[in-house]
Design a protein around this motif. Structure first.
Motif, PDB file in Angstrom:
ATOM      1  N   TYR A  46      38.555  32.790  43.174  1.00 35.87           N
ATOM      2  CA  TYR A  46      37.438  33.160  44.204  1.00 35.87           C
ATOM      3  C   TYR A  46      36.113  34.430  42.836  1.00 35.87           C
ATOM      4  O   TYR A  46      37.241  35.230  42.828  1.00 35.87           O
ATOM      5  CB  TYR A  46      37.546  33.450  45.408  1.00 35.87           C
ATOM      6  N   ARG A  47      35.072  33.919  43.342  1.00 36.20           N
ATOM      7  CA  ARG A  47      35.232  34.577  41.417  1.00 36.20           C
ATOM      8  C   ARG A  47      35.462  35.204  40.578  1.00 36.20           C
ATOM      9  O   ARG A  47      35.617  36.850  40.214  1.00 36.20           O
ATOM     10  CB  ARG A  47      33.996  35.950  41.960  1.00 36.20           C
TER      11      ARG A  47
ATOM     12  N   PHE B  29      25.622  35.703  53.423  1.00 34.34           N
ATOM     13  CA  PHE B  29      26.412  35.610  52.210  1.00 34.34           C
ATOM     14  C   PHE B  29      27.258  36.382  51.871  1.00 34.34           C
ATOM     15  O   PHE B  29      28.312  36.366  51.632  1.00 34.34           O
ATOM     16  CB  PHE B  29      25.027  35.897  50.949  1.00 34.34           C
ATOM     17  N   MET B  33      32.200  35.831  52.783  1.00 34.99           N
ATOM     18  CA  MET B  33      32.334  36.630  51.647  1.00 34.99           C
ATOM     19  C   MET B  33      33.554  37.870  52.332  1.00 34.99           C
ATOM     20  O   MET B  33      35.023  38.192  51.708  1.00 34.99           O
ATOM     21  CB  MET B  33      32.205  37.160  50.219  1.00 34.99           C
ATOM     22  N   VAL B 203      33.372  30.656  53.476  1.00 37.92           N
ATOM     23  CA  VAL B 203      32.712  30.268  52.092  1.00 37.92           C
ATOM     24  C   VAL B 203      31.173  29.038  52.545  1.00 37.92           C
ATOM     25  O   VAL B 203      30.613  29.707  51.935  1.00 37.92           O
ATOM     26  CB  VAL B 203      33.033  29.271  51.191  1.00 37.92           C
ATOM     27  N   GLU B 254      32.505  29.143  35.058  1.00 36.59           N
ATOM     28  CA  GLU B 254      34.025  28.619  35.312  1.00 36.59           C
ATOM     29  C   GLU B 254      34.282  27.404  35.448  1.00 36.59           C
ATOM     30  O   GLU B 254      35.724  28.199  35.204  1.00 36.59           O
ATOM     31  CB  GLU B 254      33.291  28.980  37.213  1.00 36.59           C
ATOM     32  N   LEU B 264      31.440  28.593  45.844  1.00 39.92           N
ATOM     33  CA  LEU B 264      31.099  30.319  45.834  1.00 39.92           C
ATOM     34  C   LEU B 264      30.794  30.593  44.615  1.00 39.92           C
ATOM     35  O   LEU B 264      29.383  31.069  44.782  1.00 39.92           O
ATOM     36  CB  LEU B 264      32.233  31.276  45.895  1.00 39.92           C
ATOM     37  N   SER B 268      27.167  31.967  43.848  1.00 38.33           N
ATOM     38  CA  SER B 268      26.940  33.794  43.658  1.00 38.33           C
ATOM     39  C   SER B 268      25.822  32.868  42.366  1.00 38.33           C
ATOM     40  O   SER B 268      24.773  34.630  41.839  1.00 38.33           O
ATOM     41  CB  SER B 268      28.077  33.721  42.773  1.00 38.33           C
ATOM     42  N   ILE B 304      31.469  40.472  36.169  1.00 36.18           N
ATOM     43  CA  ILE B 304      32.773  41.279  37.668  1.00 36.18           C
ATOM     44  C   ILE B 304      33.229  41.137  37.133  1.00 36.18           C
ATOM     45  O   ILE B 304      34.526  42.045  38.653  1.00 36.18           O
ATOM     46  CB  ILE B 304      31.694  39.612  39.129  1.00 36.18           C
ATOM     47  N   LEU B 316      31.826  43.163  46.533  1.00 36.95           N
ATOM     48  CA  LEU B 316      31.230  41.496  46.789  1.00 36.95           C
ATOM     49  C   LEU B 316      30.336  41.410  45.265  1.00 36.95           C
ATOM     50  O   LEU B 316      29.630  40.819  45.740  1.00 36.95           O
ATOM     51  CB  LEU B 316      30.751  40.725  48.302  1.00 36.95           C
ATOM     52  N   VAL B 321      26.488  41.137  40.604  1.00 36.99           N
ATOM     53  CA  VAL B 321      25.100  40.007  40.753  1.00 36.99           C
ATOM     54  C   VAL B 321      23.785  40.614  40.335  1.00 36.99           C
ATOM     55  O   VAL B 321      23.507  40.532  39.459  1.00 36.99           O
ATOM     56  CB  VAL B 321      25.492  39.167  42.295  1.00 36.99           C
TER      57      VAL B 321
END
Lengths: 112, 439
Positions: A46-47, B29, B33, B203, B254, B264, B268, B304, B316, B321
């Motif tokens: 996740y992220r 949102f 999370m 999610v 990713e 996710l 994002s 991040i 978060l 972001v």
């Protein structure tokens, strides 16, 4: 009487139900459980943060049977649950002292 | 005052409603999370922010943001929304507003609402509700009011220097991002972070929230044209285009880095794109907005990782972001702005405008970031001296929902158990009748 307990892959439930119904078993209890054995869990990201999910979801199937039927039901259950890959689960039996049907109060094999 | 344009007024009022919806969207949102025991705490902070800022804005902070009298902060001429028949100071000549000042008040209110709400992402799971409420009151007055004045009001010093911020890249996102970092440091890490696993509990909520944000953001950016006109349409298209590019950028990063594109990540990426295009929306071309989106979608997923490297629990990723997205977008104005889109704007570096605009953008970013970080840190510390700001260890383990609000988000099983756990049998069995009853 014996209690047959099986830990199976969730998608095998329909096959298992059909197999034990074919042996005349009248009732079954199914619960959602989590656990681990030789089958590894998996990781989720996740992220960018990795999470290990080591408890694998399984179903626990419990059937009360007469002593004479125990082996047959156990074998049928094992056959139905098998995929041949790791994580197929386990099946075991235990002796049961007494059983009561709540509605009627019948005891022992009559209550099955 | 110039004549009121009914089309412009209708669009700005509708946009205000669109922007309002962003805060509940943000709540979902973020709410998706956090862990399931903290979701109501998160939703509640965001929902309450709407109410708190709505009051503070009417009473005082609108006047601080858009009143005249100084480069640094507005005077109290419009406090309590008095003198609403007078034009908003500074909007003269070609920039004259064609909407009633009251429509401008409510449109800008919604920006003032979502900005402190954004901070709650960095402080998830540990900020006491009773400390959050006074924080939002003070922050709206001491941070949001002045910063909005500097950048948005034509009377503000950064505006006068020529910094461009179409809809709040600095005022909303850099501001909230820096404040989020400050509050994450004031409150400290969540118990167990980063060792303990804290997976998002829902999610689909995150995607629902991101979708509501995307929808509401058309009011945020296209509404900032303050008219129903060509500029609004440009801002609308640029907003959507950059968001699309950033979504694709994030899931590509990713895929390359972790092997899988995630939902996710898509949510994002969309939010990172929305953040970055905010200052640019009315100044860049649609092709420029693709570049802005790709940059945000490429940089934010890498940013991040900073929290784990430096050990601050920005839970978060408000820094990754909103702060980084806001900085990328604000600097992109200096690169991609073109007077073909907005004749009242300027040309950036890539359109022959030289480095001047980029320099002003950088100054605006640094000023807002520095002021917001320092003042937020002080507000957070002062409140912590008077009342406890953080949940106790026990409350944190129980979760915000039960500990702060006496509620649970989810009914987990008839026995009120943990969901899926096995209930042990009572130790003593009830007596069993020896004769059958009934049939």
């Amino acid at each position: 009487m014996r209690l047959v307990t099986a830990i199976i892959k969730p998608f095998k439930l329909d096959d298992v139900k059909a197999a034990i119904e074919a042996h005349g078993v009248a009732g079954v209890t199914v619960s959602e459980v989590q656990g681990f054995g030789r089958q590894k869990g998996h990781t989720e990201v996740y992220r960018g943060a990795e999470y290990t999910v080591d408890l694998v979801p399984k179903l626990k199937v419990e059937v009360l049977v007469d002593d004479l039927d125990a082996d047959k039901v156990l074998e049928a259950l094992v056959d139905a649950a098998r995929t041949g890959s790791i994580g197929d689960g386990k099946v075991w039996t235990t002796a049961v002292d007494d059983v009561v049907r709540v509605r009627t109060g019948e005891r022992g094999p009559d209550a099955l | 005052m110039p004549a009121i344009d009914t089309g412009a007024t209708a669009w700005v009022l509708a946009s205000a409603a669109l922007v309002l919806l962003m805060t509940p969207g943000l709540a979902f949102f973020y709410g998706g999370m956090v862990r399931g025991k903290n979701v109501l705490g998160m939703l509640m902070q965001n929902f309450a922010a709407i109410a708190i800022v709505s009051i503070v804005w009417v009473v005082v902070s609108y006047s601080l943001a858009f009143g005249g009298g100084s480069d640094i902060v507005g005077n109290l001429h419009f406090a309590g929304l008095q003198h609403m028949s007078q034009a908003v100071p500074g909007y003269v000549g070609a920039g004259a507003q064609v909407i009633p000042p009251m429509a401008f008040v409510v449109f800008q209110l919604m920006f003032a609402v979502i900005t402190p709400a954004l901070i709650t992402g960095s402080t998830a799971d540990r900020w006491k509700f009773g400390a959050f409420v006074p924080f939002v009151v003070l922050w709206s007055i001491l941070v949001y009011g002045p910063v909005a004045h500097w950048v948005f009001s034509p009377e503000g010093w950064l505006f006068k220097r020529g910094a461009l911020d179409f809809a709040g890249g600095t005022v909303v996102h850099v501001n909230a991002g820096a404040a989020g970092l400050a509050m994450a440091l004031v409150l400290g890490r969540r118990r167990g972070w980063p060792k303990e696993q804290m997976r998002p509990h829902n999610v689909p909520f995150v995607l629902l929230g991101a979708g509501l944000l995307w929808f509401g953001w058309f009011g945020f950016n296209a509404g900032s044209a303050l008219g129903a006109n060509n500029l609004a349409a440009y801002a609308f298209v640029n907003t959507n285009t950059a968001t699309a590019a950033a979504l694709l950028g994030w899931i590509t990063v990713e895929k390359l880095k972790y092997g899988k594109s995630t939902t996710l990540g898509a949510a994002s990426g969309a939010v990172a794109g929305l953040v970055a295009i905010t200052p640019c929306a009315g100044f860049v071309s649609p092709l420029g907005s693709i570049a802005v989106g790709v940059l945000a979608g490429g940089i934010c997923p890498l940013a991040i990782g900073l929290k784990t490297r430096f050990g601050f629990d920005d839970s978060l990723d408000v820094v990754g972001v909103h702060l980084f997205g806001g900085v990328v977008g604000s600097l992109c104005v200096g690169l991609f702005a073109t007077i073909d889109t907005n004749s009242a704007g300027k040309d950036g570096l890539f359109y022959g405008g030289g480095l001047g605009l980029l320099g002003e953008q950088a100054l605006a970013v640094v000023s807002v970031m520095g002021y917001s970080f320092v003042v937020t840190f002080v507000i957070g510390k002062v409140i912590s001296l008077v009342i406890r700001s953080r949940l106790t260890a026990e409350e944190e383990i129980i979760g915000m929902d039960v500990a702060m609000h006496g509620e649970s988000a989810y009914e987990l099983g008839a026995a009120g158990g943990t969901g899926g756990g096995t209930q042990s049998l009572p130790a003593v069995r009830p007596p069993v009748p020896t004769t059958g009853v009934g049939t």
